[in-house]
Design a protein around this motif. Structure first.
Motif, PDB file in Angstrom:
ATOM      1  N   LYS A 217       0.843  -1.216   0.000  1.00 45.65           N
ATOM      2  CA  LYS A 217       0.000   0.000   0.000  1.00 45.65           C
ATOM      3  C   LYS A 217       0.866   1.250   0.000  1.00 45.65           C
ATOM      4  N   PRO A 218       0.382   2.351  -0.616  1.00 46.21           N
ATOM      5  CA  PRO A 218       1.159   3.598  -0.576  1.00 46.21           C
ATOM      6  C   PRO A 218       1.283   4.124   0.860  1.00 46.21           C
ATOM      7  N   SER A 219       2.510   4.526   1.220  1.00 43.53           N
ATOM      8  CA  SER A 219       2.747   5.079   2.560  1.00 43.53           C
ATOM      9  C   SER A 219       4.021   5.919   2.492  1.00 43.53           C
ATOM     10  N   ALA A 220       4.408   6.470   3.634  1.00 48.07           N
ATOM     11  CA  ALA A 220       5.705   7.159   3.702  1.00 48.07           C
ATOM     12  C   ALA A 220       6.553   6.505   4.790  1.00 48.07           C
ATOM     13  N   PHE A 258       2.854   2.700  10.643  1.00 47.68           N
ATOM     14  CA  PHE A 258       2.637   3.166   9.278  1.00 47.68           C
ATOM     15  C   PHE A 258       1.200   3.650   9.115  1.00 47.68           C
ATOM     16  N   ILE A 259       1.028   4.769   8.380  1.00 44.13           N
ATOM     17  CA  ILE A 259      -0.309   5.153   7.899  1.00 44.13           C
ATOM     18  C   ILE A 259      -0.318   4.833   6.416  1.00 44.13           C
ATOM     19  N   ILE A 260      -1.392   4.147   5.962  1.00 41.34           N
ATOM     20  CA  ILE A 260      -1.463   3.817   4.533  1.00 41.34           C
ATOM     21  C   ILE A 260      -2.558   4.628   3.856  1.00 41.34           C
ATOM     22  N   ASN A 261      -2.361   4.827   2.569  1.00 47.30           N
ATOM     23  CA  ASN A 261      -3.378   5.450   1.718  1.00 47.30           C
ATOM     24  C   ASN A 261      -4.180   4.302   1.112  1.00 47.30           C
ATOM     25  N   THR A 262      -5.443   4.164   1.546  1.00 48.04           N
ATOM     26  CA  THR A 262      -6.220   3.001   1.093  1.00 48.04           C
ATOM     27  C   THR A 262      -6.736   3.190  -0.330  1.00 48.04           C
ATOM     28  N   GLY A 263      -6.530   4.363  -0.897  1.00 44.20           N
ATOM     29  CA  GLY A 263      -6.979   4.579  -2.282  1.00 44.20           C
ATOM     30  C   GLY A 263      -7.110   6.045  -2.598  1.00 44.20           C
ATOM     31  N   ASN A 264      -8.001   6.722  -1.871  1.00 40.41           N
ATOM     32  CA  ASN A 264      -8.250   8.126  -2.199  1.00 40.41           C
ATOM     33  C   ASN A 264      -7.981   9.061  -1.026  1.00 40.41           C
ATOM     34  N   ALA A 265      -6.981   8.747  -0.236  1.00 45.81           N
ATOM     35  CA  ALA A 265      -6.702   9.601   0.930  1.00 45.81           C
ATOM     36  C   ALA A 265      -6.249  10.981   0.484  1.00 45.81           C
ATOM     37  N   THR A 266      -6.700  11.993   1.200  1.00 48.81           N
ATOM     38  CA  THR A 266      -6.178  13.347   0.990  1.00 48.81           C
ATOM     39  C   THR A 266      -5.101  13.585   2.045  1.00 48.81           C
TER      40      THR A 266
END
Ligand code: FAD
Length: 299
Positions: A217-220, A258-266
């Motif tokens: 998943k996208p994260s930083a 970690f915080i993930i972007n589940t798809g459409n996170a702002t």
């Protein structure tokens, strides 16, 4: 400004209103007014002179793997020191690397040459420049351990080389982050070893990462710095926040740090979630979580 930038960099390396979500591992972020891709130090020097003369704000981007860029984007100029500046040169057990080279690329390259020392960093998805700036680290190692010297540009566009002892490395900080210097490249000191043994250690780190981190998943990466005496992920998990979400941002089920972007996170979703986590952890444990991820631009 377009004409001047294009004259220095060529049309193909000058972008306006460039969506930063395409340049961050979080896949989040509004547009940068200007997005410039210098191909070498000389172009960078010229660009910096123009930007300073025009009094435009600027931000240096590596691989965008430690950033949360605001939804309203970045005013001024983003200077991308990415894959276009990624030369690697080896002299015996030393290696000069340009700032845009990805850690994974450098680690794999030196492994094939039988040089050990970067195994721990092979799975960190940043550039060498970003890693030096942040003093990136993993598995009880930090990039500072293999740095001999760093070449950087100061705010006046002057270029210097500084030896490790003067880099003021600390936990996720350096001389460069403290002064907003631009890292141009560095010389690494590595140790000769059997390439197969080096590969085994890299594979071990990779499998540890894959099993513990939500790499799909996208994260930083880890959002928070490690608070003295604790682990941020453990405090978040013990606060019952694993899987907790705001909008499209969610505390990872696999690794609560970690915080993930589940798809459409702002960016706002992520920021709200960060602030919520900080509040709950402070209430529960009296510990203030400081962000490791850098917030850039307008939210
Ligand atoms: C899945 C995942 C796992 C991660 N694991 C780790 C880990 O184990 N350990 C760790 O330390 N980090 C980890 N990170 C975070 C990140 O990869 C590191 O902080 C990395 O060093 C950032 O490099 P970057 O090139 O992506 O920098 P960016 O995100 O582009 O920038 C980060 C900061 O560095 C500055 N910067 C970048 N390049 C330069 C330059 N050439 N000169 C001056 N300033 C510069 C930027 O201005 C910004 O302030 C992880 C991230 C992800 C997504």
């Amino acid at each position: 400004m377009r004409e001047i930038f294009e004259e220095i960099l060529g049309k193909e390396n000058v972008f306006q209103n460039e969506p930063m979500k395409n340049h961050t591992t979080f896949k989040i972020g509004g547009s940068a007014d200007w997005f410039l891709m210098p191909q070498n130090k000389e172009q960078l020097t010229q660009i910096i002179a123009v930007i300073k003369e025009a009094k435009m704000p600027f931000f240096v981007l590596g691989n965008g793997s430690n950033l949360l860029v605001g939804d309203k984007g970045i005013r001024g100029v983003v200077i991308c020191l990415g894959k276009q500046m990624d030369n690697i040169e080896i002299f015996e057990n030393e290696c000069y690397v340009e700032s845009g080279a990805l850690l994974s690329k450098v680690a794999n390259y030196v492994q094939r040459q039988g040089l050990s020392g970067l195994e721990f960093a092979s799975g960190i998805p940043g550039s060498i420049g970003g890693a030096v700036f942040m003093n990136a680290g993993a598995y009880e190692h930090e990039i500072k351990e293999v740095i001999k010297s760093v070449e950087y540009m100061d705010k006046n566009g002057e270029i210097f080389t500084v030896s490790n002892g003067n880099c003021d490395f600390g936990y996720r900080t350096s001389l460069f982050s403290k002064n907003d210097y631009i890292v141009l490249g560095c010389t690494l000191t590595l140790k000769a070893d059997n390439p197969c043994e080096i590969r085994k250690r890299m594979d071990d780190y990779t499998s540890r990462r894959t099993s513990k981190q939500p790499l799909e998943k996208p994260s930083a990466g880890s959002v928070f710095k490690r608070p003295v005496g604790y682990f941020a992920g453990a405090l978040i998990e013990q606060s019952g926040l694993k899987g907790y979400g705001i909008g499209g941002a969610q505390v990872s089920q696999k690794h609560a740090g970690f915080i993930i972007n589940t798809g459409n996170a702002t960016a706002k979703d992520v920021l709200d979630l960060i602030e919520y986590i900080q509040k709950v952890v402070l209430e529960n444990f009296g510990v203030t979580l400081e962000t490791e991820v850098k917030m850039i631009g307008e939210f």
